[in-house]
Write a protein that holds these residues in place. Structure first.
Motif, PDB file in Angstrom:
ATOM      1  N   HIS A 262      41.060  45.101  41.252  1.00 32.05           N
ATOM      2  CA  HIS A 262      40.658  45.959  42.371  1.00 32.05           C
ATOM      3  C   HIS A 262      41.149  45.394  43.696  1.00 32.05           C
ATOM      4  O   HIS A 262      41.624  44.259  43.753  1.00 32.05           O
ATOM      5  CB  HIS A 262      39.140  46.168  42.388  1.00 32.05           C
TER       6      HIS A 262
ATOM      7  N   HIS B  30      39.875  44.301  46.544  1.00 31.15           N
ATOM      8  CA  HIS B  30      39.274  43.290  47.415  1.00 31.15           C
ATOM      9  C   HIS B  30      40.205  42.097  47.563  1.00 31.15           C
ATOM     10  O   HIS B  30      40.907  41.731  46.619  1.00 31.15           O
ATOM     11  CB  HIS B  30      37.915  42.843  46.872  1.00 31.15           C
TER      12      HIS B  30
ATOM     13  N   HIS C 113      40.860  39.290  45.062  1.00 33.96           N
ATOM     14  CA  HIS C 113      41.449  39.647  43.762  1.00 33.96           C
ATOM     15  C   HIS C 113      42.878  40.151  43.916  1.00 33.96           C
ATOM     16  O   HIS C 113      43.737  39.833  43.098  1.00 33.96           O
ATOM     17  CB  HIS C 113      40.583  40.705  43.062  1.00 33.96           C
TER      18      HIS C 113
ATOM     19  N   HIS D  26      32.687  49.020  40.373  1.00 35.90           N
ATOM     20  CA  HIS D  26      32.491  48.107  41.500  1.00 35.90           C
ATOM     21  C   HIS D  26      32.796  48.800  42.827  1.00 35.90           C
ATOM     22  O   HIS D  26      31.916  48.921  43.690  1.00 35.90           O
ATOM     23  CB  HIS D  26      33.388  46.890  41.271  1.00 35.90           C
TER      24      HIS D  26
ATOM     25  N   ASP E  15      35.272  42.360  39.232  1.00 30.93           N
ATOM     26  CA  ASP E  15      33.907  42.532  39.735  1.00 30.93           C
ATOM     27  C   ASP E  15      33.394  43.846  39.164  1.00 30.93           C
ATOM     28  O   ASP E  15      34.159  44.811  39.055  1.00 30.93           O
ATOM     29  CB  ASP E  15      33.908  42.620  41.267  1.00 30.93           C
TER      30      ASP E  15
ATOM     31  N   GLU F 255      30.638  34.709  48.418  1.00 31.32           N
ATOM     32  CA  GLU F 255      31.037  36.104  48.411  1.00 31.32           C
ATOM     33  C   GLU F 255      29.968  37.000  49.020  1.00 31.32           C
ATOM     34  O   GLU F 255      28.785  36.775  48.823  1.00 31.32           O
ATOM     35  CB  GLU F 255      31.299  36.570  46.986  1.00 31.32           C
TER      36      GLU F 255
ATOM     37  N   ALA G  81      34.546  41.202  49.571  1.00 34.02           N
ATOM     38  CA  ALA G  81      34.356  40.545  48.281  1.00 34.02           C
ATOM     39  C   ALA G  81      35.169  41.241  47.233  1.00 34.02           C
ATOM     40  O   ALA G  81      34.841  42.298  46.795  1.00 34.02           O
ATOM     41  CB  ALA G  81      32.894  40.563  47.896  1.00 34.02           C
TER      42      ALA G  81
HETATM   43 ZN   LIG Z   1      35.180  42.769  44.639  1.00 37.92          ZN
END
Ligand SMILES: [Zn+2]
Ligand SMILES: [Zn+2]
Lengths: 338, 532
Positions: free
Chosen positions: A36, A38, A41, A91, A112, A330, A338
């Motif tokens: 994803h 964020h 990541h 998420h 996540d 986070e 996050a």
């Molecule tokens: Zn995340």
């Protein structure tokens, strides 16, 4: 002869030797599969990216010129000796768990995730697997979320009370995911203003077709006088700042899973804190792991030591993987997304 | 319990003083009177008798939540508050109508002395029926520690608004050892004679003097004395009562039996404000605070300790003389009467005057202040000669002018996450100084940096962990800090052989390389200086 595991853990990230790719790596690599958008990541500097079609627009916005390919949820692609597929993680919009299959053996990287549907992100889908690499940001039993509609009702009440007292309500939330989930979830009792960082992501997601209410970017001249009783959604770092003061009389609150602990809320010396998280709570983590039917679990990203011990007492073959994702800090207001 | 839970939610949901006072005022006007009395008691540091140990609570809560005890302990370590941990881990209850605050406390009080199974059943029954906020408050009641982000002063102000009784008068009425169990609300706030004869006055407190004393004007209007590092206390001699109170409003008469003879010699109707110190009779100055510390924790004092660390009170002020409240009289007059009183005591009494420091000019006082460390004092107190004895901290008349702290540059070698409000930051560090080629840990410190700095260090710790021991992480010796402290003493318990008093981080020395930190030998030199 024992074969090497489907996924291995390196100092650059989670690596699949048979497919020669990394998942959410934190150092530049040749081929990166991204769960994803964020920033902990989806990092900058990889040669090739693979992510869901829904995740790519925000990633492109954040990472600029990248060489990226989109994939549909559930679509299976062959990479080297393995088959890869992406499945909703619940998420944030576009977020995925990544399943890697080699001759019937399935490993899933959760990224996540959150189990409860939030009405915006594609709903979490449990994937049967042999090994599950699970985040555990909130992997302690003190973290248990209330149903979303109850928290949203709480926030709406807070907003209404502030509006009645002729005050603006400033809500701190991550600009990607949390902010949009909140604007979609509260009852629209007044105008919603957004900080620039929130508005940019909101516009991208709205253009993708996610159902988001009308928002007004809080540029100079937009304040509590032009928009009385407004709800302002801004990144946490904007709380208590000069930018927040420009709205006139206001109340501030922060929406985060960490707000479940009174001491953490007080550290920010915030009166109000709403417990809203885009991560699974204790019960959610346990339910998700159970639903995979897996035997092996690797935990990462959070309260790894106690959570691993808990899982092994539940009969799992459980280990810890050190990663460089957000870890304990986070979602803290001083951090990025996050 | 409902009113009380609503009050708590209102206080907890705001950081604004005015909103807190408003919520309290309303509560003091509308809640059941017995509950008001208990709320006053709780907010002034009194607590119901403990009927359950914290070990029992942990075990029962873990069992009720269906988790192993170790997981409960991990959760507690993260949350940092036992009552809150229990409230968070128990299965959600739907919160039926709960009894009133005073009724719950009455039932809890009756549980004391009952068998384990009876107490367990009662506590579990409450947990099962209370809603989330009520459950947290209930746990606070049984665990004792009650902090609601409201100072006693703020509570008194609200009570004054609610009742129309003068704030200073109320502050005095709320002192001493009245029992919330039997005290009616009206009597507590309206009647002077309602408390026991041993009731102390609210302590007057000094504000720190940040700049030099020149800002205070003509030195002729000021009096100076040492700021001692002991237990601030009030000694009370009235008909039927001889009592020693600490500033924390704890009755400590029995912990210091050496004061007992004063009951025979002080005239009735005498109240003295002073400092309780462990005294070095040979050197004519206090013993290090560590010696007094040995006595604080003990309800009964072994003979040996009475000989090794004999207590003495150095008197600062006279608040009541011949039964007359002197607090409105000027300090100069109170001090003169104190001198007469102390002069009238026989030799060898454990009560002496805290000596006045004579000075003609601010420069003269500045020079004399340098001797504070030699005297084992923390600095100098400045009191306006014309000042009354204020209730609490009123800026302007009393100042504490402390010595600058000692400092040492040291390197961080271990980091541990904080508790409660800092549970997700690394804030508790262990520091080392150099000893030849080795690094010797010598102190811990956990305050003095900004949240932003703690955040930055936390990220560094996470990336640079060498080893983990439970919650503690060993890190490479790279980050240098300036550590400030108020005193230093020998400590055979520590590897370094020394222990610091009030250590804290003064600043993060990003400019300083590790090979320039201080040495153990340098610390030993400071130790020699402090032993003088
Ligand atoms: Zn995340
Ligand atoms: Zn993350």
């Amino acid at each position: 002869m024992a074969r090497n595991p489907v996924l291995t853990f390196t100092d650059r990230g989670i690596y699949c030797p048979d497919g020669d790719f990394f998942i959410d790596p934190w150092r530049p690599v040749d081929r990166a599969l991204i769960t994803h958008g964020h920033s902990d990541h989806a990092r900058w500097g990889h040669k090739r990216y693979l992510a869901t079609h829904q995740a790519l627009p925000v990633m492109r916005h954040r990472l600029g010129q990248i060489e990226a390919v989109g994939i549909a949820y559930g679509e299976r692609v062959q990479i080297g000796g393995v088959t890869v597929s992406f499945h909703p993680a619940g998420h944030v919009p576009g977020s995925a768990q990544i399943a890697v299959e080699r001759q019937g053996e399935v490993w899933v990287v959760s990224g996540d995730y959150k189990v409860e549907p939030d009405g915006l992100a594609e709903g979490f889908a449990p994937i049967r697997c042999h090994a599950f690499i699970s985040e555990c940001t909130f992997g302690l039993p003190v973290f248990r979320w209330q149903p979303q509609e109850r928290v949203m009702a709480e926030i709406t009440r807070w907003w209404a009370a502030n509006a009645a007292a002729r005050k603006v309500s400033i809500l701190g939330a991550y600009s990607f995911g949390k902010a949009q989930r909140l604007m979609a979830g509260v009852e629209p009792i007044g105008p919603i203003l957004t900080h620039g960082a929130v508005e940019e992501i909101t516009a991208i997601l709205r253009a993708q077709g996610y159902a988001l209410p009308e928002t007004v970017r809080a540029v100079a001249g937009v304040d509590g006088k032009t928009h009385p009783g407004a709800l302002v959604i801004a990144p946490p770092s904007a709380l208590g700042s000069a930018w927040a003061r420009k709205f006139g009389p206001a109340e501030e609150a922060f929406a985060s899973g960490w707000m479940a602990v009174r001491g953490i809320r007080r550290r920010r010396s915030l009166g109000a804190g709403f417990v809203v998280s885009d991560h699974a709570d204790w019960d959610g983590l346990n339910a998700a792991i159970r639903a995979t039917g897996c035997e092996r679990v690797f935990v990462t990203h959070g309260y790894t030591a106690p959570f691993r011990r808990w899982l092994s007492e539940q009969g799992y073959d459980a280990g810890i993987v050190a990663t460089e994702y957000g870890e304990e800090v986070e979602e803290l207001p001083t951090e990025g997304a996050a | 319990m409902k009113d009380f839970a609503a009050l708590f939610a209102a206080l907890d949901g705001t950081t604004k003083t005015s909103a807190k006072v408003a919520a309290l005022t309303e509560y003091f006007q509308t809640a059941p009177e017995a509950d008001r009395v208990w709320t006053i008691a709780l907010l002034s540091g009194r607590r119901p008798k403990r009927s359950v140990t914290s070990t029992e609570l942990r075990e029962w809560a873990a069992e009720a939540a269906g988790m192993p005890l170790w997981l409960f302990e991990e959760s507690y370590a993260m949350v940092g508050d036992l009552a809150e941990t229990i409230a968070l881990i128990l299965p959600v209850a739907e919160g039926a109508e709960a009894p009133s605050l005073s009724a719950i406390i009455a039932e809890l009080t009756q549980l004391t002395g009952q068998g384990g199974e009876v107490r367990k059943a009662a506590i579990l029954a409450y947990w099962a029926r209370l809603g989330p906020t009520e459950r947290l408050l209930f746990n606070k009641l049984i665990t004792g520690g009650f902090r609601m982000g409201v100072s006693q002063g703020l509570m008194t102000r609200a009570l004054s608004t609610a009742t129309g009784v003068d704030e200073a008068v109320l502050a005095h009425r709320l002192m001493g050892d009245w029992s919330p169990q039997t005290m009616p609300f009206e009597r507590l706030v309206r009647e002077d004679a309602s408390g026991s004869a041993s009731r102390p006055y609210p302590f007057a407190l000094a504000a720190p003097l940040e700049e030099g004393p020149e800002t205070l004007g003509d030195p002729g209007g000021w009096r100076a004395e040492w700021k001692w590092d002991g237990i601030r206390g009030q000694l009370i001699q009235r008909a039927g009562a001889f009592a020693l109170w600490s500033r924390g409003e704890e009755l400590i008469t029995d912990r210091f039996p050496e004061f007992a003879p004063l009951a025979d010699f002080l005239p009735p109707g005498t109240v003295i404000d002073g400092e309780v110190l462990a005294w070095d009779h040979q050197a004519g100055r206090p013993l290090p605070f560590a010696d007094l510390q040995k006595r604080i924790g003990r309800k009964t004092v072994p003979k040996k300790l009475l000989v090794e660390a004999p207590a003495l009170m150095l008197a600062y002020d006279l608040l009541e003389d011949a039964g007359q409240d002197l607090r409105d009289r000027p300090f100069g007059e109170r001090r003169a009467r104190l001198e007469v009183l102390v002069a009238g005591l026989p030799e060898g009494m454990p009560l002496r005057l805290s000596p006045a420091i004579g000075f003609e000019s601010w420069d003269g006082l500045t020079a004399k202040r340098q001797a504070a460390r030699e005297m084992r004092a923390e600095g100098v107190m400045l009191k306006r000669a014309a000042s009354p004895y204020h209730v609490g901290r009123k800026r302007g008349d009393w100042w504490k002018w402390k010595l600058d702290p000692w400092t040492v540059d040291a390197v961080m070698i271990y980091a541990q996450a904080g508790h409660g409000r800092r549970a997700n930051l690394y804030t508790d560090f262990t520091f080392a100084v150099r000893d030849g080629n080795a690094l010797v840990p010598f102190t811990k410190a956990y305050s003095g940096l900004t949240d932003a700095e703690f955040g930055e260090i936390t990220r560094w710790v996470q990336k640079n962990t060498l080893e983990r021991f439970g919650p503690v992480r060993r890190v490479p010796p790279e980050l240098v800090f300036e550590i400030g402290f108020e005193g230093i003493q020998e400590s055979p318990r520590h590897k370094s052989g020394i222990a610091l008093r009030f250590p804290r981080m003064i600043r993060w020395r990003r400019d300083k390389p590790v090979d320039e930190i201080d040495t153990l030998e340098g610390l030993r030199d400071l130790l020699r200086v402090s032993r003088g």
